[in-house]
Design a protein around this motif. Structure first.
Motif: not given
Length: 117
Positions: A67-79, A96-110
């Motif tokens: 996948f490719t996405v244009e977004t901002h650096a930061g911490k994201y929950a994902y589902y 993993l179809v329900e949103a959860s604050l326990d499941r996160t990723v940090s986007i800091t680069n490309g």
């Protein structure tokens, strides 16, 4: 008239310095979704919900898991949700179809790798 000028001055002072925090410019992120077995998981939509600042994003993941996405650096929950036109998500991401604050990723680069468990 004097009161009107005083009120206008107070309103101007209240508005000063209270602007929302500015986001750094967006970055292009390319990534891959893989299962715990290392195989690509595709045919889904990856949903990124910002936990700090930024904007929610939904991006289709292709058959190779890329996948490719244009977004901002930061911490994201994902589902995951079914890709447009699909009735369900693949079994690898069915939990993993329900949103959860326990499941996160940090986007800091490309680049971003999401390994689903």
């Amino acid at each position: 008239m004097r009161n009107l000028a005083l009120i206008a001055g107070l309103l101007m002072m209240v508005g000063c310095g209270m602007s929302p925090p500015q986001l750094e410019g967006p970055i292009n992120v390319s990534g891959k979704v893989v299962g715990s077995d290392g195989k690509a998981v595709g045919g889904v939509t990856l949903n990124l919900q910002p936990l700090e600042q930024g904007y929610q994003k939904a991006v289709d993941v292709d058959a190779s898991g890329a996948f490719t996405v244009e977004t901002h650096a930061g911490k994201y929950a994902y589902y995951f949700t079914p890709k447009s036109g699909a009735k369900a998500v693949p079994p690898a991401v069915a939990s993993l179809v329900e949103a959860s604050l326990d499941r996160t990723v940090s986007i800091t680069n490309g680049e971003l790798l999401i390994t689903v468990q």
